[in-house]
Design a protein around this motif. Structure first.
Motif, mmCIF file in Angstrom:
data_model
loop_
_atom_site.group_PDB
_atom_site.id
_atom_site.type_symbol
_atom_site.label_atom_id
_atom_site.label_comp_id
_atom_site.label_asym_id
_atom_site.label_seq_id
_atom_site.Cartn_x
_atom_site.Cartn_y
_atom_site.Cartn_z
ATOM 1 N N ARG A 3 -6.462 -44.171 -17.781
ATOM 2 C CA ARG A 3 -7.787 -44.353 -18.399
ATOM 3 C C ARG A 3 -8.882 -44.529 -17.346
ATOM 4 N N LYS A 4 -8.557 -45.203 -16.249
ATOM 5 C CA LYS A 4 -9.542 -45.350 -15.175
ATOM 6 C C LYS A 4 -9.833 -43.993 -14.541
ATOM 7 N N GLY A 5 -8.820 -43.171 -14.398
ATOM 8 C CA GLY A 5 -9.014 -41.822 -13.865
ATOM 9 C C GLY A 5 -9.897 -40.990 -14.777
ATOM 10 N N GLU A 6 -9.647 -41.090 -16.060
ATOM 11 C CA GLU A 6 -10.472 -40.381 -17.044
ATOM 12 C C GLU A 6 -11.923 -40.855 -16.949
ATOM 13 N N ALA A 7 -12.121 -42.166 -16.853
ATOM 14 C CA ALA A 7 -13.472 -42.727 -16.743
ATOM 15 C C ALA A 7 -14.160 -42.258 -15.464
ATOM 16 N N ALA A 8 -13.423 -42.179 -14.372
ATOM 17 C CA ALA A 8 -14.001 -41.714 -13.110
ATOM 18 C C ALA A 8 -14.425 -40.258 -13.214
ATOM 19 N N LEU A 9 -13.608 -39.434 -13.876
ATOM 20 C CA LEU A 9 -13.962 -38.026 -14.037
ATOM 21 C C LEU A 9 -15.210 -37.878 -14.896
ATOM 22 N N ILE A 10 -15.281 -38.606 -15.985
ATOM 23 C CA ILE A 10 -16.456 -38.534 -16.861
ATOM 24 C C ILE A 10 -17.697 -39.009 -16.110
ATOM 25 N N SER A 11 -17.561 -40.057 -15.316
ATOM 26 C CA SER A 11 -18.689 -40.537 -14.509
ATOM 27 C C SER A 11 -19.145 -39.471 -13.516
ATOM 28 N N ALA A 12 -18.187 -38.803 -12.885
ATOM 29 C CA ALA A 12 -18.518 -37.743 -11.927
ATOM 30 C C ALA A 12 -19.318 -36.635 -12.604
ATOM 31 N N GLU A 14 -21.071 -36.861 -15.449
ATOM 32 C CA GLU A 14 -22.378 -37.372 -15.872
ATOM 33 C C GLU A 14 -23.371 -37.396 -14.718
ATOM 34 N N ILE A 15 -22.936 -37.839 -13.559
ATOM 35 C CA ILE A 15 -23.814 -37.857 -12.379
ATOM 36 C C ILE A 15 -24.194 -36.436 -11.991
ATOM 37 N N TYR A 16 -23.213 -35.552 -11.965
ATOM 38 C CA TYR A 16 -23.476 -34.168 -11.558
ATOM 39 C C TYR A 16 -24.488 -33.499 -12.483
ATOM 40 N N GLU A 26 -22.339 -34.724 -3.630
ATOM 41 C CA GLU A 26 -21.494 -35.628 -2.862
ATOM 42 C C GLU A 26 -20.897 -36.713 -3.758
ATOM 43 N N THR A 27 -21.719 -37.275 -4.652
ATOM 44 C CA THR A 27 -21.230 -38.311 -5.567
ATOM 45 C C THR A 27 -20.176 -37.752 -6.497
ATOM 46 N N PHE A 28 -20.392 -36.530 -6.979
ATOM 47 C CA PHE A 28 -19.385 -35.887 -7.820
ATOM 48 C C PHE A 28 -18.061 -35.810 -7.073
ATOM 49 N N ALA A 29 -18.094 -35.339 -5.834
ATOM 50 C CA ALA A 29 -16.856 -35.176 -5.065
ATOM 51 C C ALA A 29 -16.148 -36.513 -4.860
ATOM 52 N N VAL A 121 -18.794 -38.711 2.806
ATOM 53 C CA VAL A 121 -18.759 -40.117 3.226
ATOM 54 C C VAL A 121 -18.976 -40.272 4.731
ATOM 55 N N HIS A 122 -18.859 -39.194 5.476
ATOM 56 C CA HIS A 122 -19.110 -39.254 6.917
ATOM 57 C C HIS A 122 -20.398 -38.529 7.295
ATOM 58 N N TYR A 123 -21.232 -38.249 6.290
ATOM 59 C CA TYR A 123 -22.554 -37.658 6.473
ATOM 60 C C TYR A 123 -22.503 -36.348 7.240
ATOM 61 N N ALA A 124 -21.676 -35.438 6.807
ATOM 62 C CA ALA A 124 -21.580 -34.154 7.508
ATOM 63 C C ALA A 124 -21.795 -32.955 6.599
ATOM 64 N N ASN A 125 -22.239 -33.148 5.367
ATOM 65 C CA ASN A 125 -22.458 -32.027 4.447
ATOM 66 C C ASN A 125 -23.851 -31.444 4.639
#
Length: 165
Positions: A3-12, A14-16, A26-29, A121-125
């Motif tokens: 369920r936490k994985g599902e919530a993380a995917l939905i959050s990703a 929604e942000i995207y 980056e937040t989506f990834a 997360v390492h600021y290289a994109n």
């Protein structure tokens, strides 16, 4: 854990899909990789009778006499909690069983998404084609997650609007 994985995917997602969000790819990834790690850990647990010890990173300890113990103990993280395996270790556990082996396309997609996450997360994109790449990799990521959630856990995610705009 699923369920936490599902919530993380939905959050990703929604942000995207926010129309004006400067760090959305980056937040989506970051959130999507977190969702996958939780999905894979949930599968490892399901395959091992929900015994958390199968998720712990184990290590030997030094004895008082300086020798190393044979018995393995869960390694602790900086907060003092048991350290759990990461995404790639969970994939390796599932790869050991032909019934739970991930399709090569899914592994490839996760590698591409991990690269985007790591660079974020390492600021290289700094790539100009980041948005296009995340859309392509992200769409496959969502589709693969939905398919494996259904196959592994019988979960139907069709009640959500799981698409990337």
């Amino acid at each position: 854990m699923y369920r936490k994985g599902e919530a993380a995917l939905i959050s990703a997602i929604e942000i995207y899909n926010k129309p004006d969000f400067a760090y959305r790819e980056e937040t989506f990834a970051i959130l999507a990789i977190n969702a996958w790690e939780l999905l894979l850990k949930a599968k490892v647990l399901a395959e091992n009778g929900s015994q958390m010890r199968f998720l712990y990173v184990m290590e030997s300890r030094a004895r008082a006499d300086g020798s190393t113990s044979v018995k393995k103990y869960p390694r602790k993280n900086r907060a003092g909690n048991n350290l759990t395996i990461g995404l790639h270790a969970a994939i390796a556990v599932l790869e050991a069983n032909p019934k739970t082996r991930l399709p090569s396309e899914v592994r490839g997609n996760l590698e591409a998404l991990t690269e985007i996450r790591d660079n974020a997360v390492h600021y290289a994109n700094a790539s100009n084609d980041l948005a296009k790449r995340v859309l392509e990799v992200g769409t496959a990521c969502v589709r693969n997650f939905v398919e494996l959630a259904k196959k592994w856990f019988g979960e139907d995610l069709s009640q959500y609007s799981l698409y990337l705009m």
